[in-house]
Structures are given as C-alpha cells and as structure tokens.
Design a protein around this motif. Structure first.
Motif, PDB file in Angstrom:
ATOM      1  N   PRO A 273      40.210  27.525  -5.793  1.00 36.08           N
ATOM      2  CA  PRO A 273      40.011  28.396  -4.588  1.00 36.08           C
ATOM      3  C   PRO A 273      40.458  27.531  -3.301  1.00 36.08           C
ATOM      4  N   VAL A 274      40.057  26.226  -3.198  1.00 38.74           N
ATOM      5  CA  VAL A 274      40.756  25.260  -2.185  1.00 38.74           C
ATOM      6  C   VAL A 274      42.163  25.330  -1.850  1.00 38.74           C
ATOM      7  N   ILE A 275      42.924  25.325  -3.143  1.00 36.39           N
ATOM      8  CA  ILE A 275      44.349  25.325  -2.981  1.00 36.39           C
ATOM      9  C   ILE A 275      44.872  26.630  -2.721  1.00 36.39           C
ATOM     10  N   GLU A 276      44.430  27.632  -3.235  1.00 32.05           N
ATOM     11  CA  GLU A 276      44.774  29.009  -2.889  1.00 32.05           C
ATOM     12  C   GLU A 276      44.606  29.136  -1.398  1.00 32.05           C
ATOM     13  N   ASN A 277      43.357  28.720  -0.691  1.00 32.30           N
ATOM     14  CA  ASN A 277      43.388  28.726   0.774  1.00 32.30           C
ATOM     15  C   ASN A 277      44.381  28.114   1.473  1.00 32.30           C
ATOM     16  N   LEU A 278      44.623  26.778   1.044  1.00 31.46           N
ATOM     17  CA  LEU A 278      45.775  25.997   1.638  1.00 31.46           C
ATOM     18  C   LEU A 278      47.258  26.724   1.752  1.00 31.46           C
ATOM     19  N   VAL A 279      47.467  27.140   0.600  1.00 33.15           N
ATOM     20  CA  VAL A 279      48.752  27.879   0.262  1.00 33.15           C
ATOM     21  C   VAL A 279      48.580  29.097   1.417  1.00 33.15           C
ATOM     22  N   GLN A 280      47.699  30.102   1.318  1.00 27.53           N
ATOM     23  CA  GLN A 280      47.515  31.018   2.178  1.00 27.53           C
ATOM     24  C   GLN A 280      47.725  30.410   3.933  1.00 27.53           C
ATOM     25  N   PHE A 281      47.194  29.496   4.161  1.00 22.68           N
ATOM     26  CA  PHE A 281      47.054  29.056   5.711  1.00 22.68           C
ATOM     27  C   PHE A 281      48.338  28.337   5.807  1.00 22.68           C
ATOM     28  N   PHE A 282      48.971  27.940   5.028  1.00 21.53           N
ATOM     29  CA  PHE A 282      50.386  27.037   5.208  1.00 21.53           C
ATOM     30  C   PHE A 282      51.549  28.200   5.468  1.00 21.53           C
ATOM     31  N   THR A 283      51.887  28.805   4.401  1.00 21.09           N
ATOM     32  CA  THR A 283      53.084  29.541   4.422  1.00 21.09           C
ATOM     33  C   THR A 283      52.625  31.091   3.891  1.00 21.09           C
ATOM     34  N   SER A 284      51.201  31.011   3.445  1.00 20.34           N
ATOM     35  CA  SER A 284      51.062  32.686   2.511  1.00 20.34           C
ATOM     36  C   SER A 284      51.945  33.173   1.282  1.00 20.34           C
ATOM     37  N   GLY A 285      52.194  31.874   0.332  1.00 20.78           N
ATOM     38  CA  GLY A 285      52.823  32.224  -0.825  1.00 20.78           C
ATOM     39  C   GLY A 285      54.188  31.967  -0.803  1.00 20.78           C
ATOM     40  N   VAL A 286      54.782  32.276  -2.059  1.00 16.68           N
ATOM     41  CA  VAL A 286      56.254  32.144  -2.196  1.00 16.68           C
ATOM     42  C   VAL A 286      56.694  33.637  -2.797  1.00 16.68           C
ATOM     43  N   ALA A 287      57.934  33.725  -2.281  1.00 18.58           N
ATOM     44  CA  ALA A 287      58.595  34.922  -2.608  1.00 18.58           C
ATOM     45  C   ALA A 287      58.547  35.417  -3.899  1.00 18.58           C
ATOM     46  N   PRO A 288      58.167  36.532  -4.431  1.00 18.76           N
ATOM     47  CA  PRO A 288      57.986  36.774  -6.102  1.00 18.76           C
ATOM     48  C   PRO A 288      59.327  36.760  -6.426  1.00 18.76           C
ATOM     49  N   PHE A 289      60.310  37.330  -5.809  1.00 17.96           N
ATOM     50  CA  PHE A 289      61.749  37.140  -6.448  1.00 17.96           C
ATOM     51  C   PHE A 289      62.174  35.700  -6.710  1.00 17.96           C
ATOM     52  N   MET A 290      61.947  34.781  -5.906  1.00 21.56           N
ATOM     53  CA  MET A 290      62.093  33.519  -6.453  1.00 21.56           C
ATOM     54  C   MET A 290      61.326  33.076  -7.570  1.00 21.56           C
TER      55      MET A 290
END
Lengths: 408, 408
Positions: A276-293
C-alpha cells in the motif's frame, strides 16, 4: 553548451531578473549536481559519425516482438489509467521470470511496476530516507542514485571502493565506519556501473550481516545481474542468501536486458507488506505506467530469453574486442571487468578527464563519459560502454588507439 | 480491500515481523494519505456492468492517429534514451499550440516534457519547496498535489473555498492570512477538479498581485482550461495577465484534452533560465519520456483540434444530461459547474460519503469518488466525472436517480 555547475546556476550576487528568479528556487534543486554524462551527450549529440559510448545503452533498438506487443495494445485501446502496482499479468510475468532466474518463490505480490529503474530508486529512497537521513553509496557509482537522495533532502555518503591490480573491491571497514545514527540504507550496485565490479556471494553475505546488525536497509541494484562473465550463468545476488523479511529493496529495469532504455519502465521488489505504501508513492510520483508499455514488458519477459542471451554474448565479445587492443597500447590503466558492460580506464598523465572527454569528441569522434561524473574515486577515469556491434566497436577502438598513439 | 489509513499502516505496537518492517519505513512514506479514489476503484474495478465515474478520465480511448504516430516511431526504432527536456520537435509543437491557444510568444525553451502532469507537479514542488516549507492549496482539491508536497517533507496548507448558492469561490482573505514565513508557493487549479470552480480574470489578477507582493510562487494547474462552459473559447489563464519573469510554473498533461490518461505524459512550463535545473530533475526522477510516446504527443498537438473540440462539446452536453435530472429529484445539493468535467454534489442527510460511495457501487453499480478524498471542505460531497458517452451517462443517471428515490 557551457558546463552547468551549482556555482553557475546560483549567482552569488543576483543582478538580472533571471538571476533573481533562480535565487528563488529551492537549494535542493539548484544544488543538484548536473549529470556529467548528459553534458557530454549534449555537447556531442549531433556530431556527424560520432560513435557514442558514453551512456549505458546498446545500439540495438527494442526487438520487434516487444514493440509489436505494445503497438497491439495501443491499437486495442489500452490507453486508460491502470493499476498503480502494475497490471496483474505483468506482475505475474515478473514473478515467473524471477523464479526462473533466481530460484525464488513465485510471489507476484513482491513486485511493483514503475516508470523506470530510476523511479524504482526514488521509491526505495522515499521508503527509507527522510530529509537529513544518510545513505551509503560505494563510489565510483552511477551518479543518479546520489542525486535522487539529494532531491529528497537526504545525504548520500560516498565510500570509495578500494582499487588495486585486480580492479575495484568493497572496503567493508570503511563502509562500517561510515555508518552513523542517521544512516538508514546502503546502496549496492552489483555488477557495477561504471567499474565492472561484481560482488561475490561472500561479499554480499558480509554486507547483509552488516545491514542486519546495524538495522539499515539495503537498496540492491542488480540490473546488470545477467551481464556476468564468470563461470556461472549470472552474478551472485542477494536473492541467493536473503530471508523474505530482510530489509532489502531491489530496483530493476527493462532497459538493459531487453534494449528498452527509452521506454522508462522497471520494477521494484519489496516485502509485500509495503504494497500500500508503494502504491501510494507510484500514484503521487507519476500515477502509473502506460498499460500498452506493460504489454511490451510482458512479451519481453515471456519471450525475450533468446534476445537476452544474444545481448550477453555480444557484450562478452565486445569487452575483449575493445579492452585487448587498448591494453596492448601500454598507454592505459585498465582492468578487464567481471560484469556489466563498461570499461573504466585511466590514461596516466591525463588527469582532467572532463576536458579529455571533450577532446575525444572533437579529435577522435568517440563519446566517452568522464569519471568525474561518478563521484569520489572516479576522478581520473573514463567510462566506455561496449554494448554495441562489432563494426562500431572495432572502428571506435581504432580511433581511440590512434588518438592514444598520437597524444600520449 | 480494507481501508488503508496511516493508522493501520503504522502499527502502534509492532509485533509481527511485518509490523516491524513497516515500522522501519520512513514516516514521510507511511504517513501519506491513501488515495480515496484508488481505494474505491480497487473496490469496484471488476464489478460487472459498473459505470465508472470516479476518475478524471473519459471513456474514449486515445484517437487512432495518435496511437499510429507512436506505433510508427516504435517500429522505426525510436526506443533509445532521448533529450531530458523532451525531443525538440515536441517542444516546438507545444510552443505552437500554446501560441494558438493563449496568444503567447512561441518560445519552445519555456516548455519541458515530463512523465505526466503528476510529475510536472513534483518538478514544480522540487523547484519551490524544501523540507519544512509550506504550500497553500485551496480545497476541496485533487488530493495528489498535497500528497506530492508531503512526499518531499513539505507541508500542504489547506484553505477551504467559500461555498454558497453559486458554488465554490476563492476566499482571498483566508489565503492571505494563511501565508507564513515558510510559505513558498500557492497551488491554483482552474478550472478546478473536483469543484468545477473557474477563476475569473479578476480573481487571477488578485492572486498574482498577492503572490508578487508576498514573494511566493504560483503553481498553475490549468489542465482543464479548454473544458470551459462560459461564452469565451477557453477559461481565463494566468497567461492572459502575467509577465514573462513572474514566478509561475504551469503543470500540464496530455491526459484530458487528447484522451491519453494512461500514457503518462505532460509538460511543465517555466522561465527558460530554470532549464538546466528542470533537466536535472527529469533526469533524477525518471530520466525522460519514451521518444515514441513523444511522437504520439506531437500528433495530438498538431492534428488533434477536431478531437478536442468534440471532447469539449461532449462534456458540455454530458454535464446537462447528468446534472439536470439529478437536480430535478430535489434530493441533491448541486451547482452546475463552469468548467472541468465533474459534478461535485452532496445528498443532505448522507454525511458518511466514503460509505455512501461504497454503497453506490454495491446498490447502483455506479462508481463515484467520495469528497473526503479531496481534503477540507469536501467531506459531505461526491465527485462524478461526466466525460463519457450519452448511453452510459443516461444509464448511470437513471441508476443514480432510482437509488435516490429509493433511499433518500
């Protein structure tokens, strides 16, 4: 492009409107060291015929089957926000890959997709470092780890490698001595950029024992783990000796194994309780990675083994192809590396390596990175990336040898 | 998924190995508020037939001409590291676009490509906020801005909007009163998510005067600037009133205008003198944006106007389609918004909106975001994104109206 140092970025006595504006920027940003590699790249990027050996990147584009997987997903409309931890199919593919390579249990919940190995490092540092905290980094090292710590207001503490006739090695006593009450982590890159150092299993055990005893985290950068020229199939890894709840965060990337440097996709491996902490950090840094990538990344993991094997064989041959003629000149100090895909060499009598790298662009049309870019211990070295094809490597080596004969 | 609060993430008395591990994580990471939107999405993501109105994302995939530009670049091998500021052609395309839309001078060196609007915010905050510094954020607001400040050890200071019969408005006195010696910036989102608030030109002038007088930065989030339902073609912008050396950093994204939410690409606009600092931050955060994605972005800017116009017209119609029947029930408190693509509504007597949003998933099969996710002032509201097609909006509205008739 003129060199950008913190001194030039922050005018001592702001006079122009631009100076005053810059003086209003956070010192954490203006005091960041400029990348000595990017400076060189910008200097020589457009030179006709230049052979670029300065970045950690090969000359092969991403294999077509990976591009096709990504393009197919794009055309199918996989262009929406997605899981912040990564699409489940990719996390499962990473787990299968790690099980195959490292014999570890297949646990997708240990893996979190992120937007580059660089972002994985930022996440690992956000997990471990508060402002004012310290992280130990053996140097010379890829400079971005120290810089990422600085962007957080944390303090990277350089501990130089020992250097001898066999090349670079960890100085455990200096590492232990560098630990203070503010030390929260140690960053270990093995096989190492730029030195080619590879930690033995025994060295990893010594580090792990030290980290356990002193209660600090290990941030393990094993992205070159498969570019290893010893008898075993891959370099020793913390995976070989660790317990599941050890305080180890692995940062990983698709860049090197699968020739996906430009994509900016990687993963972080961490105990699942941090999810949950890492999920938050991803969200607040760039909000994820392109699904097609991510679809391209799945193809890389599932179908990329022949390509990876070819890349490693090519790097092994490339190392000999460049190192042997350079050593034969008698004009360089160079220990052949055990892993990764860099030569880290010095030229006796040529101490100003930033100027030397600029000269090699102008006079030999080859691009090397100055060792000053890699922190204490790198000052008199040049880094050369040999992850390229035979034609370019032989030509670059001939140019370099000729320059050495003329100038040294 | 159980709710993840900082209280549950950080066990008071660590007992298990997992608890102890979590207790060793930086409080800056574990104290981050979980996204109240992501929690809902994870709760309802796999529900059959659920109509998702919770995220700021439409239902249209990225237009084919944009995907084709990216796929073409992929197949041409544009898969290597590239310019940290963005490929020159994209920076030029952004400059042309901004000149067309805002009548500003065409200056590519003001624009820096980055890996999402979210990353643009992180860069803006790295430029302005050191640990312990404060940034003022009028709330309710998209929560990620405050969270990004927290990840840096900075302090977001909420200043609630005033709320009246005409909806939300800025309370300038409260904003001025909130400025302290540690205040470095104010974050202004207009048109606003989630409230639909749009700052008038006069309101922007008041804010700019205040920022100039008190020596603080403005971080301007005008990403919904074209989703504006007033008589003019776009919402008022700081571009209409600013001087080139004003301390304004614009954060931008390709997500909304061009239906590229999943891509994670945006830009930051800043005085050119900040270029080397921004280049460093991009390098040390994620090391650039995939060049093939940048080719898609160029296509979006150069050829995307018909699509953007269609999106805006669709949102304008969608707003009426949902808002009018809801207002007609007499059971909701809802002021029709002037911009962006959200309704921010409350249901008198239904104060626990997190539970309410979970119930709407279970009982009406529609996904709304709880106002608690948007900070002080949002506690009794729900956010509904109406950037979808007529069929889904009419169906979702019918379900919501029916639920209201049954339950309120």
């Amino acid at each position: 492009m003129s060199p950008m140092t913190s001194a030039t970025l922050r005018a001592a006595a702001p006079e122009s409107a631009e100076d005053r504006l810059l003086a209003d920027v956070s010192a954490h940003a203006t005091n960041l060291p400029p990348s000595g590699i990017v400076e060189l790249m910008n200097y020589g990027r457009t030179r006709e015929g230049l052979i670029p050996l300065w970045v950690g990147e090969g000359d092969l584009p991403t294999p077509a089957f990976i591009c096709e997987a990504a393009a197919g997903a794009l055309h199918r409309g996989e262009t929406f926000y997605t899981w912040q931890r990564g699409v489940p199919e990719l996390r499962a593919a990473i787990a299968r890959y790690m099980t195959r390579q490292y014999g570890v249990a297949e646990t997708p919940e240990r893996y979190f997709v992120c937007g580059s190995g660089m972002q994985a490092i930022n996440i690992a540092f956000a997990l471990t470092l508060s402002p004012g905290d310290e992280i130990i980094i053996p140097t010379p090292a890829w400079p971005n780890a120290a810089a990422a710590a600085l962007t957080r207001g944390a303090k990277p503490v350089s501990v130089p490698f020992a250097y001898g006739p066999d090349g670079f090695s960890l100085d455990f006593q200096r590492i232990a001595d560098a630990i203070t009450p503010r030390t929260r982590a140690i960053f270990i890159n093995t096989p190492a950029n730029p030195t080619g150092f590879v930690a033995s299993r025994e060295a990893l055990q010594t580090l792990l024992d030290l980290a356990r005893a002193r209660g600090i985290w290990i941030v393990a950068d094993e992205i070159y783990g498969r570019f290893y020229y010893g008898p075993e199939g891959r370099a020793p890894s913390f995976h070989d000796i660790m317990a599941p709840d050890d305080r180890i965060l692995f940062v990983q990337t698709f860049s090197k194994n699968w020739a996906m440097t430009g994509w900016r996709i990687g993963w972080i491996e961490a105990p699942p309780v941090l999810g949950p902490v890492i999920e938050n950090l991803v969200q607040f840094f760039t909000s994820g990675v392109a699904p097609f990538m991510q679809r391209g990344a799945i193809a890389a993991l599932d179908d990329g083994e022949p390509f990876v094997a070819e890349q490693i064989a090519r790097a092994r041959a490339g190392c000999d192809m460049v190192a042997d003629p350079l050593i034969a000149t008698g004009k360089v100090d160079l220990v052949k590396p055990h892993g990764a895909f860099y030569l880290f060499l010095s030229i006796p009598g040529q101490e100003d390596v930033r100027r030397l790298a600029l000269r090699l662009v102008d006079e030999a049309n080859i691009g090397l990175a100055p060792g000053t870019a890699f922190g204490p211990g790198g000052e008199r070295f040049l880094r050369l990336c040999y992850a390229r094809g035979e034609g370019q490597l032989r030509e670059a080596t001939a140019r370099f040898v000729s320059w050495l004969e003329r100038n040294v």
